[in-house]
Design a protein around this motif. Structure first.
Motif, PDB file in Angstrom:
ATOM      1  N   SER A   1      31.576 -65.073  62.395  1.00  0.00           N
ATOM      2  CA  SER A   1      31.195 -65.281  61.004  1.00  0.00           C
ATOM      3  C   SER A   1      32.409 -65.219  60.085  1.00  0.00           C
ATOM      4  O   SER A   1      32.590 -66.060  59.202  1.00  0.00           O
ATOM      5  N   ALA A   2      33.245 -64.184  60.299  1.00  0.00           N
ATOM      6  CA  ALA A   2      34.431 -64.033  59.449  1.00  0.00           C
ATOM      7  C   ALA A   2      35.370 -65.215  59.613  1.00  0.00           C
ATOM      8  O   ALA A   2      35.929 -65.720  58.630  1.00  0.00           O
ATOM      9  N   ALA A   3      35.540 -65.672  60.855  1.00  0.00           N
ATOM     10  CA  ALA A   3      36.443 -66.797  61.102  1.00  0.00           C
ATOM     11  C   ALA A   3      35.973 -68.049  60.379  1.00  0.00           C
ATOM     12  O   ALA A   3      36.763 -68.755  59.743  1.00  0.00           O
ATOM     13  N   THR A   4      34.680 -68.334  60.461  1.00  0.00           N
ATOM     14  CA  THR A   4      34.166 -69.535  59.795  1.00  0.00           C
ATOM     15  C   THR A   4      34.214 -69.371  58.281  1.00  0.00           C
ATOM     16  O   THR A   4      34.532 -70.323  57.559  1.00  0.00           O
ATOM     17  N   THR A   5      33.904 -68.169  57.791  1.00  0.00           N
ATOM     18  CA  THR A   5      33.907 -67.967  56.345  1.00  0.00           C
ATOM     19  C   THR A   5      35.321 -68.020  55.783  1.00  0.00           C
ATOM     20  O   THR A   5      35.577 -68.626  54.743  1.00  0.00           O
ATOM     21  N   VAL A   6      36.250 -67.358  56.477  1.00  0.00           N
ATOM     22  CA  VAL A   6      37.652 -67.418  56.048  1.00  0.00           C
ATOM     23  C   VAL A   6      38.145 -68.857  56.076  1.00  0.00           C
ATOM     24  O   VAL A   6      38.822 -69.334  55.164  1.00  0.00           O
ATOM     25  N   GLY A   7      37.792 -69.564  57.157  1.00  0.00           N
ATOM     26  CA  GLY A   7      38.201 -70.960  57.231  1.00  0.00           C
ATOM     27  C   GLY A   7      37.594 -71.791  56.132  1.00  0.00           C
ATOM     28  O   GLY A   7      38.254 -72.643  55.537  1.00  0.00           O
ATOM     29  N   GLY A   8      36.310 -71.536  55.859  1.00  0.00           N
ATOM     30  CA  GLY A   8      35.647 -72.277  54.798  1.00  0.00           C
ATOM     31  C   GLY A   8      36.299 -72.041  53.452  1.00  0.00           C
ATOM     32  O   GLY A   8      36.637 -72.982  52.717  1.00  0.00           O
ATOM     33  N   PHE A   9      36.503 -70.760  53.116  1.00  0.00           N
ATOM     34  CA  PHE A   9      37.154 -70.458  51.842  1.00  0.00           C
ATOM     35  C   PHE A   9      38.626 -70.847  51.859  1.00  0.00           C
ATOM     36  O   PHE A   9      39.195 -71.217  50.837  1.00  0.00           O
ATOM     37  N   GLY A  10      39.239 -70.734  53.044  1.00  0.00           N
ATOM     38  CA  GLY A  10      40.650 -71.090  53.134  1.00  0.00           C
ATOM     39  C   GLY A  10      40.912 -72.537  52.793  1.00  0.00           C
ATOM     40  O   GLY A  10      41.994 -72.884  52.316  1.00  0.00           O
TER      41      GLY A  10
ATOM     42  N   THR B   1      39.772 -65.016  48.338  1.00  0.00           N
ATOM     43  CA  THR B   1      38.499 -64.788  49.018  1.00  0.00           C
ATOM     44  C   THR B   1      38.696 -64.729  50.528  1.00  0.00           C
ATOM     45  O   THR B   1      38.063 -63.918  51.220  1.00  0.00           O
ATOM     46  N   GLY B   2      39.569 -65.579  51.058  1.00  0.00           N
ATOM     47  CA  GLY B   2      39.873 -65.524  52.476  1.00  0.00           C
ATOM     48  C   GLY B   2      40.429 -64.160  52.867  1.00  0.00           C
ATOM     49  O   GLY B   2      40.059 -63.573  53.893  1.00  0.00           O
TER      50      GLY B   2
ATOM     51  N   LEU C   1      31.274 -71.178  49.217  1.00  0.00           N
ATOM     52  CA  LEU C   1      30.706 -69.832  49.304  1.00  0.00           C
ATOM     53  C   LEU C   1      29.442 -69.822  50.156  1.00  0.00           C
ATOM     54  O   LEU C   1      29.285 -68.987  51.058  1.00  0.00           O
ATOM     55  N   LEU C   2      28.564 -70.760  49.889  1.00  0.00           N
ATOM     56  CA  LEU C   2      27.290 -70.785  50.620  1.00  0.00           C
ATOM     57  C   LEU C   2      27.454 -71.258  52.055  1.00  0.00           C
ATOM     58  O   LEU C   2      26.704 -70.829  52.942  1.00  0.00           O
ATOM     59  N   ILE C   3      28.426 -72.141  52.290  1.00  0.00           N
ATOM     60  CA  ILE C   3      28.698 -72.533  53.678  1.00  0.00           C
ATOM     61  C   ILE C   3      29.110 -71.306  54.486  1.00  0.00           C
ATOM     62  O   ILE C   3      28.619 -71.053  55.596  1.00  0.00           O
TER      63      ILE C   3
ATOM     64  N   VAL D   1      23.180 -68.369  40.170  1.00  0.00           N
ATOM     65  CA  VAL D   1      23.123 -69.469  41.136  1.00  0.00           C
ATOM     66  C   VAL D   1      23.546 -68.994  42.532  1.00  0.00           C
ATOM     67  O   VAL D   1      22.916 -69.343  43.540  1.00  0.00           O
ATOM     68  N   SER D   2      24.601 -68.183  42.594  1.00  0.00           N
ATOM     69  CA  SER D   2      25.038 -67.668  43.895  1.00  0.00           C
ATOM     70  C   SER D   2      23.949 -66.813  44.526  1.00  0.00           C
ATOM     71  O   SER D   2      23.711 -66.884  45.747  1.00  0.00           O
ATOM     72  N   SER D   3      23.277 -66.008  43.714  1.00  0.00           N
ATOM     73  CA  SER D   3      22.203 -65.149  44.230  1.00  0.00           C
ATOM     74  C   SER D   3      21.055 -65.991  44.770  1.00  0.00           C
ATOM     75  O   SER D   3      20.492 -65.697  45.835  1.00  0.00           O
ATOM     76  N   VAL D   4      20.710 -67.039  44.044  1.00  0.00           N
ATOM     77  CA  VAL D   4      19.653 -67.930  44.521  1.00  0.00           C
ATOM     78  C   VAL D   4      20.066 -68.576  45.839  1.00  0.00           C
ATOM     79  O   VAL D   4      19.267 -68.689  46.779  1.00  0.00           O
ATOM     80  N   GLY D   5      21.322 -68.994  45.922  1.00  0.00           N
ATOM     81  CA  GLY D   5      21.807 -69.600  47.159  1.00  0.00           C
ATOM     82  C   GLY D   5      21.771 -68.629  48.329  1.00  0.00           C
ATOM     83  O   GLY D   5      21.442 -69.009  49.465  1.00  0.00           O
ATOM     84  N   ILE D   6      22.093 -67.362  48.074  1.00  0.00           N
ATOM     85  CA  ILE D   6      22.081 -66.356  49.142  1.00  0.00           C
ATOM     86  C   ILE D   6      20.653 -66.103  49.619  1.00  0.00           C
ATOM     87  O   ILE D   6      20.392 -65.998  50.825  1.00  0.00           O
ATOM     88  N   VAL D   7      19.717 -66.013  48.682  1.00  0.00           N
ATOM     89  CA  VAL D   7      18.310 -65.843  49.064  1.00  0.00           C
ATOM     90  C   VAL D   7      17.838 -67.068  49.843  1.00  0.00           C
ATOM     91  O   VAL D   7      17.106 -66.954  50.838  1.00  0.00           O
ATOM     92  N   ALA D   8      18.284 -68.249  49.398  1.00  0.00           N
ATOM     93  CA  ALA D   8      17.930 -69.471  50.130  1.00  0.00           C
ATOM     94  C   ALA D   8      18.470 -69.418  51.555  1.00  0.00           C
ATOM     95  O   ALA D   8      17.806 -69.844  52.512  1.00  0.00           O
ATOM     96  N   ALA D   9      19.690 -68.889  51.717  1.00  0.00           N
ATOM     97  CA  ALA D   9      20.270 -68.771  53.061  1.00  0.00           C
ATOM     98  C   ALA D   9      19.430 -67.854  53.939  1.00  0.00           C
ATOM     99  O   ALA D   9      19.225 -68.122  55.129  1.00  0.00           O
TER     100      ALA D   9
END
Length: 998
Positions: free
Chosen positions: A914-923, A940-941, A439-441, A511-519
């Motif tokens: 962004s979508a391609a990398t995120t879809v690939g990451g979740f995929g 999620t993909g 998710l964070l990647i 935890v996800s929210s903290v990770g998003i703020v960290a991003a």
């Protein structure tokens, strides 16, 4: 100067300070990573429902001291149609395996004290040994009784001798000596093989018998009817007591041991079976597994398909009970299995695999091991694949090794912040958190692409006179507001999970929210500062760091991205009509999505063959728990498949047992969910059935049980409390399983335990048990309350909580994001209606993804149940980038079509990357070992794909209509649109001459 401008200027003016501060912060926060524990227990997903609390009270009040903190391992022998597991050799092999387990000190320490290992082999061997011992005891008792009878005869001769001679007469002395020698010989023969204590007790009984016989002899000599003499009768009673003392009394300990449930040593059990000839073995096997009588204990270890009395079967089970008291993990109360229990169960499995018989070892430790390993193996496969895909995608998008390295370094920093926070916050890593890195990647690279691509656009617009630092300052000012808004709305989406009653879901949201703020911090400050410093250093040495932004400059990607803007120009209403129809279908499908919280969701399938060719560190292990669980469910009663009805109140009321009898009949009704034993009886245990069983084994309790049944219907209806007291005296362990007695002797609660079929759904079980509990209460007329509980019912509550979480988090997220966006746009001096327009495509994509889940048969579980908040969080991020870029370009260029063209090629290009990398990451989660993770990755993909399409295809039409009716006064002249859209976007306000304020 606006706030984004000032903040961006401050960051880029002090890049070295930013680097030092954030790198130190990363080190401090990251120090928490080693403190992250793992917890794969499914109990953590339970909420504080009334049913869960009732189950806790059951665990506290209805378990014997020995079984209070215990877990059971099911050791199952599997055969085939031609492979009989009831042969003497098969049973002996199982006993030898038990012997190996006992001899292993580390395993033996975990076993409970009594009956730690029980199976058909133990019951049969113990029965043979006890029968032999009973025969020996009866023979010894008979010998002792004969000796007492002989003693009586010798004593009579003494009395006759006293009548005939004087004690000083030599003849008297001779005959008396002969009689004494006979008596000594009788005692010696009778006590042969007995202990000194037993011999002394027997000699005391012999002396008592002699004295009683002497006194009775005297009475007989003085009266013609001695039996009517009261003193004679008293002496006869004493003689009976003396006989009992000399027979049963001498062997009291041996008879007690014979009645005890304690098993003989395994060596004796093995020897007992080996000594049986085939005919004796077959007869014993038939008798033990006949299913007749009140105690069908042995047949409970046979599958439901077993024919009682048969000497052949394809499978059988042995129960191994381990103590969890004193576990460092907190015992079973915490739902966790300690390392000692886990390791011992794995060792038992290894021992079983070394035998020729096919053994299946199934227990909480084995399941925990597979879940833990599958999480690790999933990460080992998914992590590198996700990273590899992202690197390849970034290579295509960036075409610059240094930017790729910075992007990957930023991802690592975000993960360090996130898992460091988990360690400091004492949040355990569970099944759900396997999705966090992926998710964070995906989200981190989304931030990186927007910052880097906007920086490249600005450098191209600045031309040769621009600087790295100046371009990054303008880029951050332009994209900064959108990133902050994206972060806020995405965090809102994940924090909406705080309404969930399920703890791990709340933790996942935090935890996800903290990770998003960290991003946001890492890619909004740390990585830009690092890029500025590195690029300036390289350019000062002659290296050109200018790169073209992805999606700009024409080409096939640009043509694809302009589909949405072209449709918006030609037929926006038609686009929205088609979208509305698709959304309506999706909304209908959303109402049909099932909810699932099954153990199978967290058990890995056997890995596909291709995974065996992976490098050593990535290759997964073997997984059998899921198949084994299916086998157990098909043939046996799983340990955790028990529904229970807890009754609290006056359970000693005379009517209570009648209500229990009716509840038992209702639960056993044909077509219900109750598990059927091989005998054909439903597996139901309660106060009444326990008393019936004990009455069949104990004569005195049977008399009391029968006497308390005044109407002859088989159910006691008076003196219930006294009957309970007697039940506790005779078999406290059995009584405490179904009745709770306070220290003051009051009976405050009882329970009915219903074994549930392995294929019965949690909803079916819950509905049926709740109906029975309601009937229980109705019959109580206020004297007691009843609640249905048990693992299947608590699981159903979790399913309902999951569904509630989906609906509540969706509603909260949509409302909160709507309010945030409308307020943000209004405060920024724009139309608040733009917030609603920005959110509308997200609502569409939610309906699309839920409809897709229905079409592909994917249920809500603890991971996919968060898809609505994830859809809103990710979808609104894409929509915000498009809307905000469109707003800025509209102010700068003053023409709808030029602004739209720039938006979909500039920001749209970044979104595509962004979508391609995120879809690939979740995929890559589709390659995970855990089924729940596979489903989460797939859905999620699709979510990201839908969000992207909604933002670049649907949103342009909405923005055109919004501009026409609610937006600023700008040109819709297609002739005024630039043929080649400008790529610059500084995020500033237009100057008086219509240009930008660069």
């Amino acid at each position: 100067m606006s706030v984004p401008d000032r903040l961006a200027d401050a960051l880029m003016s002090h890049t070295r300070i930013v680097l030092v501060v954030l790198l130190l912060t990363t080190a401090v926060v990251g120090a928490g990573m080693p403190m992250v524990d793992d917890d794969s227990s499914l109990d953590q997903f339970e909420s504080d429902s009334d049913e869960a609390k009732a189950l806790e009270r059951i665990d506290e009040n209805f378990t014997s001291e020995q079984r209070e903190n215990a877990t059971t391992v099911q050791l199952i022998v599997r055969g085939s149609e031609d492979d009989n597991v009831l042969t003497k050799e098969s049973l002996i092999d199982s006993l030898e395996l038990q012997q190996e387990i006992r001899e292993d000190e580390s395993i033996n320490e975990t076993l409970v004290e009594n009956q730690s290992m029980v199976g058909v082999e133990n019951v049969i061997a113990t029965s043979v040994i006890k029968n032999e011992r009973a025969a020996e005891l009866n023979e010894t008792r008979s010998r002792l009784s004969d000796g007492l009878n002989t003693t009586v005869g010798i004593q009579r001769q003494y009395e006759q001798l006293n009548d005939s001679y004087n004690e000083t007469d030599p003849e008297y002395q001779r005959q008396a000596a002969e009689l004494e020698a006979q008596l000594n010989a009788t005692v010696e023969n009778a006590t042969a093989g007995l202990s000194e204590t037993q011999t002394a007790r027997y000699e005391a009984a012999v002396q008592d018998v002699r004295e009683i016989e002497s006194q009775q002899y005297e009475i007989r000599s003085q009266t013609d009817a001695p039996a009517e003499d009261p003193e004679y009768q008293r002496l006869s009673a004493q003689r009976q007591e003396a006989y009992r003392n000399g027979t049963v009394g001498v062997l009291e300990a041996e008879y007690a041991a014979l009645q005890s449930s304690e098993q003989p040593p395994l060596e004796e059990q093995i020897a007992a079976l080996e000594d049986l000839d085939d005919e004796e073995f077959e007869r014993t096997l038939e008798e033990t597994l006949s299913g007749e009588g009140d105690d069908n204990f042995a047949i409970g270890f046979m599958p439901s398909s077993y024919e009682p009395g048969s000497t052949a079967a394809e499978t059988r089970m042995t129960a191994i009970t381990q103590s969890t008291a004193g576990d460092t993990a907190g015992g079973m109360e915490s739902g966790m299995i300690s390392d000692e229990i886990l390791d011992s169960q794995l060792e038992i499995r290894d021992m079983a695999e070394s035998h020729e018989q096919d053994y299946l070892v199934f227990g909480a430790g084995v399941i925990t091991d597979e879940i833990d390993r599958s999480m690790g193996d999933s990460l080992a496969i998914v992590g590198p694949l996700a990273l590899l895909f992202v690197v390849v995608a970034l290579l295509v998008a960036y075409r610059d090794p240094l930017d790729i390295v910075l992007g990957v370094a930023g991802i690592v920093a975000v993960l360090v912040w996130t898992f460091g926070f988990m360690g400091w916050a004492d949040i355990a890593f569970n099944q759900m958190f396997v999705a966090v890195p992926v998710l964070l990647i995906g989200l981190s690279i989304d931030y990186a692409i927007h910052v880097f691509m906007r920086h490249r656009e600005q450098r191209e617009a600045d031309g040769a006179d621009g600087t790295v630092r100046g371009s990054m300052t303008v880029a951050l000012a332009g994209v900064g507001a959108a990133l902050v808004w994206v972060t806020a709305t995405t965090v809102i989406g994940f924090l909406s999970n705080l309404v969930s009653p399920i703890g791990p879901i709340r933790e996942f949201g935090v935890v996800s929210s903290v990770g998003i703020v960290a991003a946001l911090i890492v890619f909004g400050a740390l990585i830009p500062a690092a890029k500025v410093e590195i690029d300036e250093f390289l350019e000062s040495r002659g290296f050109d760091r200018r790169k073209r932004a992805f999606g700009t400059g024409g080409g096939r990607f640009s043509e694809v991205l302009t589909v949405g803007s072209t449709a918006a120009r030609r037929f926006p209403l038609a686009v929205l009509l088609v979208v509305a129809l698709i959304t309506a279908g999706g909304a209908y499908g959303a109402t049909q999505v099932d909810t699932s919280f099954q153990q199978e969701d967290f058990l890995a399938d056997s890995p596909p063959e291709w995974t065996q060719n992976l490098p050593g560190g990535m290759a997964p292990g073997e997984y059998h728990a899921k198949d084994n669980l299916e086998y157990v469910n098909e043939h046996f009663q799983p340990e955790n498949s028990q529904a229970q009805i807890l009754v609290e109140g006056d359970v000693a009321d005379d009517e209570f047992l009648n209500a229990t009898d009716q509840a038992r009949d209702d639960a056993a009704a044909e077509g219900g969910v109750a598990y059927t034993l091989a005998t054909g009886d439903a597996d139901i245990q309660g106060p009444l059935s326990t008393m019936e069983r004990v009455a069949g084994q104990n004569e005195s309790f049977n008399e009391s049980f029968t006497a308390a049944d005044t109407d002859g219907d088989g159910v006691p209806d008076e003196n219930v409390s006294a009957l309970y007291d007697q039940l506790f005296e005779i078999d406290e362990d059995a009584a405490s399983q179904v009745l709770h007695r306070t220290d003051g002797g009051e009976y405050e609660s009882a329970r009915l335990i219903v074994g549930v079929q392995g294929d019965a759904s949690a909803s079916e079980t819950t509905e049926e048990m709740r109906t029975i509990a309601d009937d229980y209460e109705d019959r109580g007329d206020g004297e007691w309350s009843a609640i249905a509980t048990g693992d299947p019912i608590v699981s159903h509550i979790v399913e309902q909580d999951l569904l509630d979480t989906v609906l509540e988090s969706l509603l909260i997220t949509l409302v909160a994001v709507f309010l945030f966006l409308t307020a943000a746009y209004w405060l920024a001096g724009n139309s608040a209606s733009l917030g609603a327009v920005t959110l509308l495509p997200v609502a569409f994509s939610v309906a699309w993804i839920l409809g897709t889940m229905y079409l592909i048969g994917m249920p809500f579980n603890v991971l996919t149940g968060m898809i609505t908040s994830l859809t809103v969080g990710l979808g609104v991020a894409y929509s915000i980038h498009i809307s905000e870029r469109y707003r800025l370009e509209l102010e700068r260029q003053g023409n709808v079509w030029s602004a739209l063209q720039t938006t979909v090629t500039g920001t749209g290009g970044a979104l595509l990357g962004s979508a391609a990398t995120t879809v690939g990451g979740f995929g890559t989660l589709a390659f995970a070992i855990l089924p729940a993770l596979q489903q989460f990755g797939i859905i999620t993909g699709l979510t990201i794909t839908y969000a992207f399409l909604a933002s670049v295809v649907v949103l342009p039409s909405l923005l055109v209509l919004w501009t026409r009716y609610f937006g600023p006064d700008v040109s819709f002249d297609t002739a005024g649109a630039t043929g080649s859209a400008p790529t610059a976007s500084d995020g500033g306000e237009p100057t008086d001459d219509g240009g930008s304020n660069e």
